[in-house]
Write a protein that holds these residues in place. Structure first.
Motif, PDB file in Angstrom:
ATOM      1  N   GLU A 203       0.259  -0.960  -0.087  1.00  0.00           N
ATOM      2  CA  GLU A 203       0.572   0.042   0.094  1.00  0.00           C
ATOM      3  C   GLU A 203       0.756   1.383  -0.229  1.00  0.00           C
ATOM      4  O   GLU A 203       0.185   2.005  -0.753  1.00  0.00           O
ATOM      5  CB  GLU A 203      -0.406  -0.287   0.753  1.00  0.00           C
ATOM      6  N   MET A 204       2.114   1.375   0.721  1.00  0.00           N
ATOM      7  CA  MET A 204       2.546   2.190   0.395  1.00  0.00           C
ATOM      8  C   MET A 204       3.462   3.278  -0.475  1.00  0.00           C
ATOM      9  O   MET A 204       2.970   3.531  -1.148  1.00  0.00           O
ATOM     10  CB  MET A 204       3.745   1.932   1.494  1.00  0.00           C
ATOM     11  N   LYS A 205       3.420   1.700  -0.993  1.00  0.00           N
ATOM     12  CA  LYS A 205       4.560   1.394  -2.523  1.00  0.00           C
ATOM     13  C   LYS A 205       3.600   2.582  -3.761  1.00  0.00           C
ATOM     14  O   LYS A 205       3.750   2.903  -4.214  1.00  0.00           O
ATOM     15  CB  LYS A 205       5.279   0.094  -3.187  1.00  0.00           C
ATOM     16  N   THR A 206       1.949   1.580  -3.460  1.00  0.00           N
ATOM     17  CA  THR A 206       1.483   1.643  -4.545  1.00  0.00           C
ATOM     18  C   THR A 206       0.759   3.668  -5.019  1.00  0.00           C
ATOM     19  O   THR A 206       0.945   4.262  -5.526  1.00  0.00           O
ATOM     20  CB  THR A 206       0.036   1.278  -4.416  1.00  0.00           C
ATOM     21  N   LEU A 207       0.709   3.866  -3.156  1.00  0.00           N
ATOM     22  CA  LEU A 207       0.700   5.648  -2.987  1.00  0.00           C
ATOM     23  C   LEU A 207       2.108   6.522  -3.063  1.00  0.00           C
ATOM     24  O   LEU A 207       1.099   7.735  -2.819  1.00  0.00           O
ATOM     25  CB  LEU A 207       0.088   6.013  -1.280  1.00  0.00           C
ATOM     26  N   GLY A 208       2.625   5.865  -3.196  1.00  0.00           N
ATOM     27  CA  GLY A 208       4.135   7.181  -3.887  1.00  0.00           C
ATOM     28  C   GLY A 208       4.438   7.327  -2.036  1.00  0.00           C
ATOM     29  O   GLY A 208       5.411   7.928  -2.582  1.00  0.00           O
ATOM     30  N   LYS A 209       4.400   6.292  -1.058  1.00  0.00           N
ATOM     31  CA  LYS A 209       4.832   6.990   0.070  1.00  0.00           C
ATOM     32  C   LYS A 209       6.650   5.992   0.379  1.00  0.00           C
ATOM     33  O   LYS A 209       6.288   5.221   1.361  1.00  0.00           O
ATOM     34  CB  LYS A 209       4.044   6.531   1.435  1.00  0.00           C
ATOM     35  N   ASN A 210       7.032   5.674  -0.608  1.00  0.00           N
ATOM     36  CA  ASN A 210       8.450   4.892  -0.587  1.00  0.00           C
ATOM     37  C   ASN A 210       9.086   5.024   0.359  1.00  0.00           C
ATOM     38  O   ASN A 210      10.283   4.573   0.801  1.00  0.00           O
ATOM     39  CB  ASN A 210       9.224   5.442  -1.851  1.00  0.00           C
ATOM     40  N   GLY A 211       9.554   6.948   1.352  1.00  0.00           N
ATOM     41  CA  GLY A 211      10.258   6.631   2.628  1.00  0.00           C
ATOM     42  C   GLY A 211       9.534   6.284   3.971  1.00  0.00           C
ATOM     43  O   GLY A 211      10.248   6.064   5.190  1.00  0.00           O
ATOM     44  N   VAL A 212       8.220   5.178   3.153  1.00  0.00           N
ATOM     45  CA  VAL A 212       7.547   4.375   4.812  1.00  0.00           C
ATOM     46  C   VAL A 212       8.070   3.648   4.358  1.00  0.00           C
ATOM     47  O   VAL A 212       7.382   2.371   3.603  1.00  0.00           O
ATOM     48  CB  VAL A 212       5.693   4.521   4.685  1.00  0.00           C
ATOM     49  N   LYS A 213       8.839   2.921   5.617  1.00  0.00           N
ATOM     50  CA  LYS A 213       9.862   1.265   4.878  1.00  0.00           C
ATOM     51  C   LYS A 213       9.004   0.224   6.503  1.00  0.00           C
ATOM     52  O   LYS A 213       8.264   0.484   6.748  1.00  0.00           O
ATOM     53  CB  LYS A 213      10.895   1.334   4.983  1.00  0.00           C
ATOM     54  N   THR A 214       8.438  -1.390   5.682  1.00  0.00           N
ATOM     55  CA  THR A 214       8.275  -1.889   6.593  1.00  0.00           C
ATOM     56  C   THR A 214       8.859  -3.208   6.509  1.00  0.00           C
ATOM     57  O   THR A 214      10.000  -3.047   5.802  1.00  0.00           O
ATOM     58  CB  THR A 214       7.164  -2.745   5.600  1.00  0.00           C
ATOM     59  N   THR A 215       9.543  -3.544   7.451  1.00  0.00           N
ATOM     60  CA  THR A 215      10.362  -5.198   8.248  1.00  0.00           C
ATOM     61  C   THR A 215       9.192  -5.337   8.924  1.00  0.00           C
ATOM     62  O   THR A 215       9.048  -5.274   9.871  1.00  0.00           O
ATOM     63  CB  THR A 215      11.993  -3.986   8.750  1.00  0.00           C
ATOM     64  N   THR A 216       9.585  -7.308   8.683  1.00  0.00           N
ATOM     65  CA  THR A 216       8.328  -8.207   8.827  1.00  0.00           C
ATOM     66  C   THR A 216       9.805  -9.303   9.250  1.00  0.00           C
ATOM     67  O   THR A 216      10.568  -9.413   8.968  1.00  0.00           O
ATOM     68  CB  THR A 216       7.646  -9.133   7.716  1.00  0.00           C
ATOM     69  N   VAL A 217       9.437  -9.580  10.632  1.00  0.00           N
ATOM     70  CA  VAL A 217      11.157 -10.745  10.966  1.00  0.00           C
ATOM     71  C   VAL A 217      10.165 -11.830  11.545  1.00  0.00           C
ATOM     72  O   VAL A 217       9.014 -11.721  12.593  1.00  0.00           O
ATOM     73  CB  VAL A 217      11.472  -9.617  12.364  1.00  0.00           C
ATOM     74  N   CYS A 218      10.671 -13.283  11.476  1.00  0.00           N
ATOM     75  CA  CYS A 218       9.781 -14.243  10.917  1.00  0.00           C
ATOM     76  C   CYS A 218      10.978 -15.281  11.933  1.00  0.00           C
ATOM     77  O   CYS A 218      11.437 -15.981  11.235  1.00  0.00           O
ATOM     78  CB  CYS A 218       9.010 -14.639   9.995  1.00  0.00           C
TER      79      CYS A 218
END
Length: 305
Positions: A203-218
């Protein structure tokens, strides 16, 4: 013609990103500076949350620590200050309650300011077979392990999007990638957390908010007390992970804007097998690895903690 050009574009970008990931596998990514960032960590009173707090403290971040355990939270604050944190703020928050999350989030925004790195770490596990798990515990597991992520993100994401700067960190589990016995509620909650994090990334990429990153830890099971009593069949293949090691890898993944971190690395290979093997063959393989009976000796965290 549009179909042809679109197809070429997809193939070209896919090849580029595949090669990029291979390069990053060999050459470490550049680490971003988190000094001065405001990092909120849920479940910070003990275990993995405390370790993450100390890691970010040493890096000069402003800490906002949440937990329902007041005494444990005080100890984490003390240790964080000993480890160099100049600004540490602690709040009692029950992450199983949406209104409590919103109330404390508003308090944080008034007293500290906007949160730029949100670490959804708080989690619980029951370790019971599905029919032996009371409805109240199933609901609690989903509320803490999954739904809390929705409410914390709703509270702090708007400011990140406004500035196009921020990071959403989800501490999930390999149980969010593969089902296991005596973990139906836990697996469901972690699958939900992984799916939510992936959706936020897209969603962040689609909305052009490339400065909001995500990290998922498993990570696989960690020696934090949460899975006390669990014994791995082949510890040299699937070991009980050292939480200090996982915490270090997690902070590094955040600083390198790595979208997904799975530990140990052999899990990546096992996930590929799971995706291509027939279901019955996958069950045989999981049984061989001891995953099907992993929770048979589960005791859980002592009540006093």
């Amino acid at each position: 013609m549009n179909f042809f050009l679109e197809t070429l574009k997809v193939l070209g970008l896919s090849t580029y990103y595949l090669l990029e990931s291979l390069v990053f596998f060999v050459v470490p990514r550049r680490k971003k500076n988190v000094s001065g960032e405001t990092v909120l960590i849920t479940g910070a009173a003990s275990g993995f949350g405390r370790l993450l707090s100390l890691k970010f403290a040493r890096l000069g971040a402003t800490l906002v620590l949440w937990d329902i355990n007041q005494e444990g939270l005080k100890e984490t604050v003390r240790l964080a200050r000993e480890n160099g944190a100049l600004r540490v703020h602690s709040y009692i928050c029950d992450c199983s309650k949406r209104q409590d999350i919103y109330r404390v989030a508003d308090q944080v925004k008034r007293e500290v300011g906007d949160v730029s790195i949100l670490v959804n770490n708080a989690g619980i596990v029951t370790g019971k077979t599905f029919l032996n798990c009371p409805d109240s515990l199933v609901e609690k597991t989903m509320e803490v392990n999954t739904m809390a992520h929705f409410w914390t993100t709703k509270a702090f994401l708007p400011a990140m999007m406004a500035s196009n700067h921020g990071h959403l960190v989800t501490i999930a589990s390999t149980a969010g990638l593969c089902g296991a016995t005596r973990l139906s509620d836990y697996c469901a909650s972690k699958f939900g957390a992984v799916g939510f994090a992936e959706s936020m990334d897209v969603e962040m990429k689609t909305l052009g908010k490339n400065g909001v990153k995500t990290t998922t830890v498993c990570p696989y099971t960690m020696n934090t007390g949460m899975f006390d009593g669990v014994q791995n069949k082949w510890p040299h293949v699937l070991p009980m992970l050292d939480p200090e090691y996982v915490a270090e890898k997690t902070v590094t993944a955040v600083r390198q804007n790595q979208e997904m971190l799975i530990l140990p690395r052999i899990i990546y290979f096992l996930l590929v097998l799971k995706s291509i093997l027939p279901t019955k063959a996958s069950v045989v393989f999981l049984d061989y690895l001891g995953v099907l009976h992993l929770m048979d000796t589960f005791k859980g965290r002592p009540k006093k903690e």
